[in-house]
Design an enzyme around this catalytic site. Structure first.
Site, PDB file in Angstrom:
ATOM      1  N   ASP A 219      -0.240  -2.613  13.527  1.00 25.61           N
ATOM      2  CA  ASP A 219      -0.665  -1.760  12.429  1.00 25.61           C
ATOM      3  C   ASP A 219      -0.644  -0.375  13.068  1.00 25.61           C
ATOM      4  O   ASP A 219      -1.559  -0.016  13.807  1.00 25.61           O
ATOM      5  CB  ASP A 219      -2.077  -2.138  11.964  1.00 25.61           C
ATOM      6  CG  ASP A 219      -2.588  -1.200  10.875  1.00 25.61           C
ATOM      7  OD1 ASP A 219      -1.892  -0.218  10.552  1.00 25.61           O
ATOM      8  OD2 ASP A 219      -3.694  -1.459  10.360  1.00 25.61           O
TER       9      ASP A 219
ATOM     10  N   GLU B 174      -3.605  -7.352  11.995  1.00 21.75           N
ATOM     11  CA  GLU B 174      -4.972  -6.829  11.917  1.00 21.75           C
ATOM     12  C   GLU B 174      -5.980  -7.911  12.314  1.00 21.75           C
ATOM     13  O   GLU B 174      -6.733  -7.747  13.265  1.00 21.75           O
ATOM     14  CB  GLU B 174      -5.264  -6.298  10.499  1.00 21.75           C
ATOM     15  CG  GLU B 174      -4.454  -5.045  10.168  1.00 21.75           C
ATOM     16  CD  GLU B 174      -4.760  -4.441   8.804  1.00 21.75           C
ATOM     17  OE1 GLU B 174      -4.923  -3.208   8.720  1.00 21.75           O
ATOM     18  OE2 GLU B 174      -4.822  -5.185   7.809  1.00 21.75           O
TER      19      GLU B 174
ATOM     20  N   LEU C 181      -1.080   2.618  12.091  1.00 19.67           N
ATOM     21  CA  LEU C 181      -2.176   3.540  11.766  1.00 19.67           C
ATOM     22  C   LEU C 181      -3.158   2.795  10.873  1.00 19.67           C
ATOM     23  O   LEU C 181      -2.858   2.545   9.700  1.00 19.67           O
ATOM     24  CB  LEU C 181      -1.572   4.764  11.055  1.00 19.67           C
ATOM     25  CG  LEU C 181      -2.302   6.095  11.157  1.00 19.67           C
ATOM     26  CD1 LEU C 181      -3.507   6.148  10.255  1.00 19.67           C
ATOM     27  CD2 LEU C 181      -2.715   6.437  12.598  1.00 19.67           C
ATOM     28  N   ASP C 182      -4.262   2.406  11.446  1.00 16.75           N
ATOM     29  CA  ASP C 182      -5.295   1.719  10.670  1.00 16.75           C
ATOM     30  C   ASP C 182      -6.311   2.743  10.183  1.00 16.75           C
ATOM     31  O   ASP C 182      -6.757   3.596  10.954  1.00 16.75           O
ATOM     32  CB  ASP C 182      -5.994   0.668  11.534  1.00 16.75           C
ATOM     33  CG  ASP C 182      -7.117  -0.023  10.779  1.00 16.75           C
ATOM     34  OD1 ASP C 182      -6.809  -0.682   9.778  1.00 16.75           O
ATOM     35  OD2 ASP C 182      -8.284   0.135  11.164  1.00 16.75           O
TER      36      ASP C 182
ATOM     37  N   ASP D 211       1.363   7.301   8.827  1.00 13.31           N
ATOM     38  CA  ASP D 211       1.685   5.878   8.988  1.00 13.31           C
ATOM     39  C   ASP D 211       3.080   5.733   9.583  1.00 13.31           C
ATOM     40  O   ASP D 211       3.328   4.938  10.489  1.00 13.31           O
ATOM     41  CB  ASP D 211       1.677   5.152   7.626  1.00 13.31           C
ATOM     42  CG  ASP D 211       0.280   4.962   7.046  1.00 13.31           C
ATOM     43  OD1 ASP D 211      -0.636   4.623   7.808  1.00 13.31           O
ATOM     44  OD2 ASP D 211       0.126   5.155   5.828  1.00 13.31           O
TER      45      ASP D 211
ATOM     46  N   ASP E 128       0.847  -1.188   0.000  1.00 13.75           N
ATOM     47  CA  ASP E 128       0.000   0.000   0.000  1.00 13.75           C
ATOM     48  C   ASP E 128       0.888   1.245   0.000  1.00 13.75           C
ATOM     49  O   ASP E 128       2.011   1.202   0.466  1.00 13.75           O
ATOM     50  CB  ASP E 128      -0.871   0.046   1.267  1.00 13.75           C
ATOM     51  CG  ASP E 128      -1.899  -1.071   1.300  1.00 13.75           C
ATOM     52  OD1 ASP E 128      -2.321  -1.485   0.213  1.00 13.75           O
ATOM     53  OD2 ASP E 128      -2.256  -1.514   2.400  1.00 13.75           O
TER      54      ASP E 128
ATOM     55  N   GLU F 179       3.340  -3.082   9.987  1.00 13.06           N
ATOM     56  CA  GLU F 179       2.842  -2.982   8.621  1.00 13.06           C
ATOM     57  C   GLU F 179       3.782  -2.129   7.765  1.00 13.06           C
ATOM     58  O   GLU F 179       3.923  -2.366   6.571  1.00 13.06           O
ATOM     59  CB  GLU F 179       1.440  -2.350   8.606  1.00 13.06           C
ATOM     60  CG  GLU F 179       0.878  -2.177   7.205  1.00 13.06           C
ATOM     61  CD  GLU F 179      -0.484  -1.491   7.155  1.00 13.06           C
ATOM     62  OE1 GLU F 179      -0.973  -1.009   8.178  1.00 13.06           O
ATOM     63  OE2 GLU F 179      -1.051  -1.453   6.053  1.00 13.06           O
ATOM     64  N   GLU F 180       4.419  -1.154   8.394  1.00 19.11           N
ATOM     65  CA  GLU F 180       5.222  -0.195   7.636  1.00 19.11           C
ATOM     66  C   GLU F 180       6.671  -0.611   7.432  1.00 19.11           C
ATOM     67  O   GLU F 180       7.438   0.128   6.831  1.00 19.11           O
ATOM     68  CB  GLU F 180       5.152   1.183   8.309  1.00 19.11           C
ATOM     69  CG  GLU F 180       3.729   1.693   8.534  1.00 19.11           C
ATOM     70  CD  GLU F 180       2.857   1.706   7.263  1.00 19.11           C
ATOM     71  OE1 GLU F 180       3.419   1.848   6.154  1.00 19.11           O
ATOM     72  OE2 GLU F 180       1.632   1.535   7.397  1.00 19.11           O
TER      73      GLU F 180
HETATM   74  P1  AHG Z   1      -4.675   0.369   6.586  1.00 17.51           P
HETATM   75  O1  AHG Z   1      -5.095   1.804   6.618  1.00 17.51           O
HETATM   76  O2  AHG Z   1      -3.877  -0.034   7.785  1.00 17.51           O
HETATM   77  O3  AHG Z   1      -4.043  -0.040   5.292  1.00 17.51           O
HETATM   78  O4  AHG Z   1      -6.003  -0.543   6.738  1.00 17.51           O
HETATM   79  C1  AHG Z   1      -7.161  -0.191   6.071  1.00 17.51           C
HETATM   80  C2  AHG Z   1      -8.096  -1.359   6.078  1.00 17.51           C
HETATM   81  C3  AHG Z   1      -9.193  -1.267   7.108  1.00 17.51           C
HETATM   82  O5  AHG Z   1      -9.002  -0.357   8.120  1.00 17.51           O
HETATM   83  C4  AHG Z   1     -10.418  -0.906   6.329  1.00 17.51           C
HETATM   84  O6  AHG Z   1     -11.552  -1.493   6.867  1.00 17.51           O
HETATM   85  C5  AHG Z   1     -10.113  -1.409   4.945  1.00 17.51           C
HETATM   86  O7  AHG Z   1      -8.724  -1.421   4.829  1.00 17.51           O
HETATM   87  C6  AHG Z   1     -10.715  -0.519   3.883  1.00 17.51           C
HETATM   88  O8  AHG Z   1     -10.388  -1.024   2.655  1.00 17.51           O
HETATM   89  P2  AHG Z   1     -11.041  -0.456   1.307  1.00 17.51           P
HETATM   90  O9  AHG Z   1     -10.508   0.926   1.143  1.00 17.51           O
HETATM   91  O10 AHG Z   1     -10.587  -1.426   0.268  1.00 17.51           O
HETATM   92  O11 AHG Z   1     -12.547  -0.492   1.515  1.00 17.51           O
HETATM   93 MN    MN Z   2      -5.012  -1.397   8.819  1.00 18.32          MN
HETATM   94 MN    MN Z   3      -2.007   0.805   8.601  1.00 19.74          MN
END
Ligand code: AHG
Ligand code: MN
Ligand code: MN
Length: 329
Positions: free
Chosen positions: A111, A278, A113-114, A70, A64, A92-93
């Site tokens: 994680d 997660e 920053l989720d 993050d 990502d 995660e990072e």
């Molecule tokens: P992160 O920000 O750590 O990458 O996680 C995001 C996750 C979770 O928090 C969220 O429910 C989901 O990804 C959203 O994904 P979409 O944008 O694909 O819906």
């Molecule tokens: Mn996350």
């Molecule tokens: Mn994250």
């Protein structure tokens, strides 16, 4: 009036002076303290606009894009854990494990920053953590300590930075909710022994992916959408924040199910959520609150990881509804 229990008091009582538990308590206290700092940054919102900027053209270990916050969140957590008995941090990072304290007896997976996509939208984001035992004598490669099924976690939890900064934590004896009290600066126990209602009429899923889903998932959502007249015989409601911590907090409050299935998009074959930092912590918290967590076929906590940053299809929440979804699979 009922007794006010701070996180500090709760941890001391739980640990009861036992060295292994005291180590876990120290790690959780450090993560909670780092969380308060991250919450302050998040609360600056558009005044701190640069935190939502994408870092260069770089992607993180999971593929990502990485936002400024993050990385800052990871730095804060690492700094907070330095003086604690944590040997390594998986994040995660960061592609590889980060050495923390050579004398440590725990590994922490985070994680930092989720909900990164919500950073600049004034919507809750959070931090998720999972704690596992580490034994230098037993783990030839420190990575072996995190490549364990989730049932081996000794503690797990998440912070959500929303209207309230909350800490949802388990040490394997129920799930507790603490709230950061801005007046005293302490986390206070707000709900002990959380119980997720077994039945629900509320689901959360990114429905824009419907054309990519497999048949069981599509059928389940179609049946929910059919409402009272359909095979489920009840009308459903949909809620999706897009920060798993916020969706999870709602589920811990009033029940519901969260779904992020695998789909046909490249890179989404096993969904989007990462197993070790997660799915596992959320599954541990959910089971401790009487709920269920599955990848559709297998209990999340029974899955042995094959990669630190591995993804896993994730369904968690109200037990009966999770079982119904598993039956579609
Ligand atoms: P992160 O920000 O750590 O990458 O996680 C995001 C996750 C979770 O928090 C969220 O429910 C989901 O990804 C959203 O994904 P979409 O944008 O694909 O819906
Ligand atoms: Mn996350
Ligand atoms: Mn994250």
């Amino acid at each position: 009036m009922s007794e006010i229990v701070t996180l500090q008091t709760y941890l001391e009582r739980w640990a009861g002076g036992a060295p292994a538990k005291t180590a876990v308590a120290e790690a959780v206290r450090a993560i909670a303290a780092a969380g308060v700092g991250i919450a302050d940054l998040v609360a600056r919102g558009p005044l701190e606009e640069s935190l939502a900027k994408i870092r260069g053209a770089e992607a993180n270990a999971g593929g990502d894009t990485q936002k400024e916050l993050d990385v800052v969140a990871e730095e804060r957590i690492l700094a907070a854990l330095k003086p604690t008995p944590v040997a390594f941090l998986a994040s995660e990072e960061s592609e590889a494990l980060i050495p923390v304290n050579p004398a440590g007896r725990l590994v922490v997976a985070v994680d930092p920053l989720d909900g990164s996509s919500n950073i600049d939208t004034n919507v809750s984001v959070g931090t998720i953590y999972s704690i596992l035992p580490y034994d230098a004598g037993n783990h030839a490669d420190p990575k072996d300590a995190v490549m364990r099924p989730g049932r081996d976690q000794v503690a797990a939890g998440f912070l959500a930075y929303g209207p309230a900064t909350v800490l949802v934590a388990t040490f394997g004896a129920g799930t507790q909710v603490f709230v950061h009290d801005r007046e005293s600066g302490d986390f206070l126990l707000a709900r002990a022994g959380v119980e997720i209602p077994a039945e629900t009429k509320e689901y959360g899923v990114n429905q824009s992916n419907v054309r990519h889903w497999d048949a069981p998932m599509t059928r389940y959502i179609e049946d929910c959408l059919a409402g009272k007249e359909g095979p489920r015989g009840k009308d459903f409601n949909m809620r999706w924040v897009g920060s798993m911590v916020a969706d999870a907090f709602r589920i811990f409050t009033r029940g519901g199910v969260y779904l992020y299935p695998g789909d046909k998009r490249k890179g989404y074959e096993s969904g989007r959520l990462r197993l070790i930092y997660e799915a596992n912590p959320v599954a541990f918290l959910t089971e401790q609150a009487g709920g269920g967590a599955t990848d559709g076929k297998t209990r999340i906590l029974d899955i042995t990881p094959h990669h630190i940053h591995q993804r896993i299809p994730l369904v968690f929440g109200s037990k009966a509804e999770v079982e119904t979804i598993a039956a579609y699979y």
